[in-house]
Motif scaffolding. Structure first.
Motif, short mmCIF file in Angstrom:
data_model
loop_
_atom_site.label_atom_id
_atom_site.label_comp_id
_atom_site.label_asym_id
_atom_site.label_seq_id
_atom_site.Cartn_x
_atom_site.Cartn_y
_atom_site.Cartn_z
N GLU A 51 9.55 2.27 7.09
CA GLU A 51 8.50 3.30 7.05
C GLU A 51 7.96 3.52 5.64
OE1 GLU A 51 7.05 4.72 9.62
OE2 GLU A 51 8.30 3.41 10.89
N ASP A 52 8.84 3.38 4.65
CA ASP A 52 8.37 3.54 3.27
C ASP A 52 7.37 2.44 2.92
OD1 ASP A 52 10.05 5.73 2.93
OD2 ASP A 52 11.72 4.48 2.23
N ALA A 53 7.64 1.22 3.33
CA ALA A 53 6.72 0.12 3.07
C ALA A 53 5.39 0.35 3.77
CB ALA A 53 7.33 -1.20 3.52
N LYS A 54 5.45 0.83 5.02
CA LYS A 54 4.22 1.10 5.75
C LYS A 54 3.39 2.18 5.04
CE LYS A 54 6.13 -0.12 10.29
NZ LYS A 54 6.47 0.39 11.65
N ARG A 55 4.08 3.19 4.50
CA ARG A 55 3.36 4.26 3.80
C ARG A 55 2.62 3.71 2.57
NH1 ARG A 55 0.35 6.95 2.09
NH2 ARG A 55 0.42 9.07 1.26
N LEU A 56 3.26 2.81 1.85
CA LEU A 56 2.63 2.23 0.66
C LEU A 56 1.46 1.32 1.03
CD1 LEU A 56 5.81 1.35 -1.47
CD2 LEU A 56 4.37 3.39 -1.60
N ILE A 57 1.64 0.53 2.08
CA ILE A 57 0.56 -0.35 2.53
C ILE A 57 -0.64 0.47 2.99
CG2 ILE A 57 -0.09 -2.03 4.28
CD1 ILE A 57 2.84 -3.03 4.16
N GLN A 58 -0.37 1.58 3.70
CA GLN A 58 -1.45 2.45 4.16
C GLN A 58 -2.19 3.09 2.97
OE1 GLN A 58 -2.49 2.85 7.39
NE2 GLN A 58 -4.20 3.91 6.42
N HIS A 59 -1.43 3.40 1.93
CA HIS A 59 -2.04 3.99 0.72
C HIS A 59 -3.07 3.03 0.13
CE1 HIS A 59 -2.25 6.31 -3.04
NE2 HIS A 59 -2.16 5.15 -3.68
N VAL A 60 -2.75 1.74 0.12
CA VAL A 60 -3.70 0.75 -0.39
C VAL A 60 -4.91 0.66 0.53
CG1 VAL A 60 -4.04 -1.69 -0.93
CG2 VAL A 60 -1.89 -0.56 -1.56
N SER A 61 -4.67 0.64 1.82
CA SER A 61 -5.76 0.51 2.79
C SER A 61 -6.70 1.70 2.74
CB SER A 61 -5.19 0.37 4.21
OG SER A 61 -4.37 -0.79 4.31
N GLY A 63 -7.94 3.06 0.35
CA GLY A 63 -8.99 2.89 -0.64
C GLY A 63 -10.27 2.34 -0.07
N MET A 64 -10.23 1.80 1.15
CA MET A 64 -11.42 1.30 1.83
C MET A 64 -12.10 2.38 2.65
SD MET A 64 -11.73 -1.85 0.97
CE MET A 64 -12.85 -2.48 2.24
N ASN A 65 -11.45 3.54 2.79
CA ASN A 65 -11.97 4.57 3.71
C ASN A 65 -11.99 5.95 3.06
OD1 ASN A 65 -12.08 2.77 6.15
ND2 ASN A 65 -9.87 2.68 5.75
N GLY A 66 -12.32 5.98 1.77
CA GLY A 66 -12.43 7.29 1.11
C GLY A 66 -11.18 7.75 0.40
N GLY A 67 -10.07 7.00 0.52
CA GLY A 67 -8.85 7.39 -0.17
C GLY A 67 -8.84 6.89 -1.61
N VAL A 68 -7.78 7.24 -2.36
CA VAL A 68 -7.72 6.86 -3.78
C VAL A 68 -7.42 5.39 -3.97
CG1 VAL A 68 -7.11 9.18 -4.52
CG2 VAL A 68 -5.28 7.58 -3.91
N GLY A 69 -6.68 4.77 -3.03
CA GLY A 69 -6.46 3.35 -3.07
C GLY A 69 -5.44 2.87 -4.09
N ILE A 70 -5.48 1.58 -4.37
CA ILE A 70 -4.41 0.88 -5.08
C ILE A 70 -4.26 1.30 -6.54
CG2 ILE A 70 -5.85 -1.07 -5.83
CD1 ILE A 70 -3.45 -2.89 -5.09
#
Length: 581
Positions: A51-61, A63-70
């Motif tokens: 789940e921790d890995a998924k959270r980090l991958i989602q954080h990067v993703s 960045g394509m949808n208004g988030g802060v990204g990588i």
């Protein structure tokens, strides 16, 4: 520490337990880069799974949808028994690996650490701070200056010839006027003098007009000379060094503290950027006083690095405050006491090294010169200061091993203070006063003498433009009599690097140390926190020292510590000073 409770927080929530937890230790290193220690995870990387890995991958993703990204990390903490030992973030933009959807391998960065500060400080300039109104006109100080250049010989020659001819004509004109007056009086005394009176009168009027014209030309010639040698006072804008720290750190959300810039002299430290336009007249100034794109410290990170070198300084960030001091400032503020343990507990042997690798035979401090400002070339004294470490006793010179060169080269030119009239100004002042006397005695109105003022305390330049930034001491538009010099930097900041003993203020200073490594030193959270705030320590016997590095196995409660203790191991050194060119 066998029963300690280790917990982790990812983005403010209980999560983020590393898959490689058993391999993790904490380390702190000093002296490997400018400034403070960098607390970091000693493993090459941290492994996050499930789940921790998924959270980090989602954080990067995101960045394509208004988030802060990588490029913005996720907050990450490590706690022992609910006490924080690491507060930073997961850096996904540098050497991170994403293994399908089940594992992320990434590095951690401590919030406020030296890497963070250097990276962020290099990311903006003083020009940017000005454009965003972090720097306003109220942040500038005024530096008045006068030109002390010698005018072109051709111009001065022409004016001098004209002055000589006008003086000659004035003397002759006065004589001729006297003759005309005498002729007029003689004609007026004759019986039928009408024709002669008219003729004498016309000659007298013409001679007076000619003499008056010569006087006007003489005054104008001397005025031109005054303008050549005494151009008007102009004013530049500049910034105090203290204010430059404050505006940059304010942008980073930090306060600034330094005893250096509370000193009666160094609180007057001012940065004057290179100038491509002349200063303002009649109380006005040029537009900006912050570093420009031609300046050596245009970026804030460059400014910090130059200040660290120039003042032989270090910094710490404590409770949101950036503390900037000479590097030995924290020596006597330590609270950690190093336990008395053998340096090699496997062999039970005490091992040591000497810090001869830090010995520098030639220590050279040098300011810049500016070919656009001849004052920096003609008033060269104070620009350089060289300290050579020489042995007192020599048996075989070919076997002497001490070597090395340390160069401290602040990218600034020194300012020249105007203290008195130059020879040319004194000569011209006499001429102007003489002109005033002659003109006024003939009924004219000349006031050239008072226009030639000493203007003591202002900065002297040979040109309205400069190509090198300047460092100067100024307060209330008056340059200090004692301006910065290379010797001043040595005497106040760099002398502590001497391997020869130097006594100052009743205290003996030197840079001789012995190096040791202690293994498996009992080490707890309180010790860790003490040393992160100040890596200096005392021994059980009262000696003072400095931690070089710590490798703390917080799961076992022990640490390997590399450190140095100040101790004289040779007195066969003398300092040879070269303060010349």
């Amino acid at each position: 520490m066998a029963n300690q409770n280790i917990s982790f927080e990812l983005d403010g929530q209980p999560a983020g337990t590393p898959a490689n937890l058993g391999e993790i230790t904490l380390s702190a290193n000093w002296g490997t880069r400018e400034g403070i220690s960098e607390q970091e995870i000693s493993t090459t990387s941290i492994e996050f799974v499930l789940e921790d890995a998924k959270r980090l991958i989602q954080h990067v993703s995101d960045g394509m949808n208004g988030g802060v990204g990588i490029f913005e990390g996720l907050p990450y903490k490590i706690n022992i028994d609910n006490t924080n030992i690491f507060d930073g973030f997961i850096n996904l933009s540098e050497d991170a690996e994403f293994v399908e959807c089940e594992k992320v391998i990434a590095n951690l960065v401590k919030s406020g650490g030296s890497d963070w500060l250097n990276d962020v400080a290099d990311g903006f300039s003083f020009g940017f701070l000005r454009s965003e109104n972090y720097i306003t006109n109220s942040d500038f100080v005024v530096v008045p200056y006068v030109l002390n250049f010698r005018p072109e010989a051709f111009i001065v020659g022409q004016l001098s010839i004209a002055l000589f001819l006008l003086q000659k004509e004035l003397i002759q004109g006065i004589r001729n006027t006297a003759d005309s007056v005498a002729n007029f009086a003689e004609a007026f005394g004759k019986v039928n003098p009408i024709g002669e009176i008219i003729s004498a009168t016309m000659k007298l009027i013409a001679q007076i007009a000619y003499t008056t014209a010569v006087i006007v030309a003489l005054v104008q010639t001397i005025t031109d000379l005054v303008n050549q040698f005494f151009p008007p006072v102009r004013r530049y804008r500049a910034m105090t060094i203290k204010r430059m720290f404050e505006v940059g750190l304010n942008y980073l959300g930090l306060n600034f503290e330094s005893t250096i810039f509370r000193d009666p002299l160094f609180k007057k430290s001012v940065f004057l950027p290179s100038k491509s336009k002349r200063g303002g007249l009649f109380g006005e100034t040029d537009e900006f006083g912050n570093p420009n794109q031609n300046s050596s410290v245009y970026n804030f990170g460059d400014f910090i690095r130059v200040m660290l070198s120039m003042f032989n300084a270090d910094y710490k960030i404590e409770n949101g405050t950036f503390i900037f001091e000479r590097r030995d400032y924290w020596d006597n503020l330590s609270t950690y006491i190093l336990p008395d343990v053998e340096t090699n507990q496997t062999a039970r042997l005490s091992e040591l090294q000497y810090n001869t690798n830090e010995f520098v035979k030639n220590y050279f401090i040098s300011f810049q010169t500016d070919i656009q400002d001849q004052n920096s070339l003609e008033n060269f004294a104070g620009t350089n200061y060289q300290v050579i470490n020489e042995p007192i006793t020599i048996n075989n010179k070919s076997m002497i091993s001490g070597k090395g060169l340390a160069q401290i080269r602040p990218p600034f030119a020194r300012a020249t203070r105007k203290n008195e009239y130059t020879f040319y100004e004194k000569t011209l002042l006499k001429v102007a006063k003489l002109c005033d006397t002659v003109v006024n005695s003939l009924g004219g109105n000349s006031n050239l003498g008072p226009s030639i003022q000493n203007r003591s305390g202002m900065m002297s330049l040979s040109s309205d433009t400069t190509t090198v930034d300047k460092f100067l001491f100024i307060e209330n538009e008056q340059l200090d009599i004692n301006q910065v010099s290379a010797k001043l930097l040595w005497d106040n900041f760099h002398f502590i690097e001497s391997f020869a003993e130097i006594t100052q203020g009743g205290q003996v200073f030197h840079n001789q140390n012995i190096l040791r490594t202690s293994e498996k030193v009992p080490f707890c959270l309180n010790d860790w926190n003490q040393l992160l705030n100040n890596n200096k320590f005392t021994t059980t016997s009262g000696q003072t020292g400095e931690i070089i590095s710590i490798d703390w196995d917080f799961q076992k409660g022990v640490a390997n510590i590399q450190y140095k203790i100040k101790q004289v191991y040779t007195k066969n050194i003398k300092l040879v000073i070269n303060a010349g060119e």
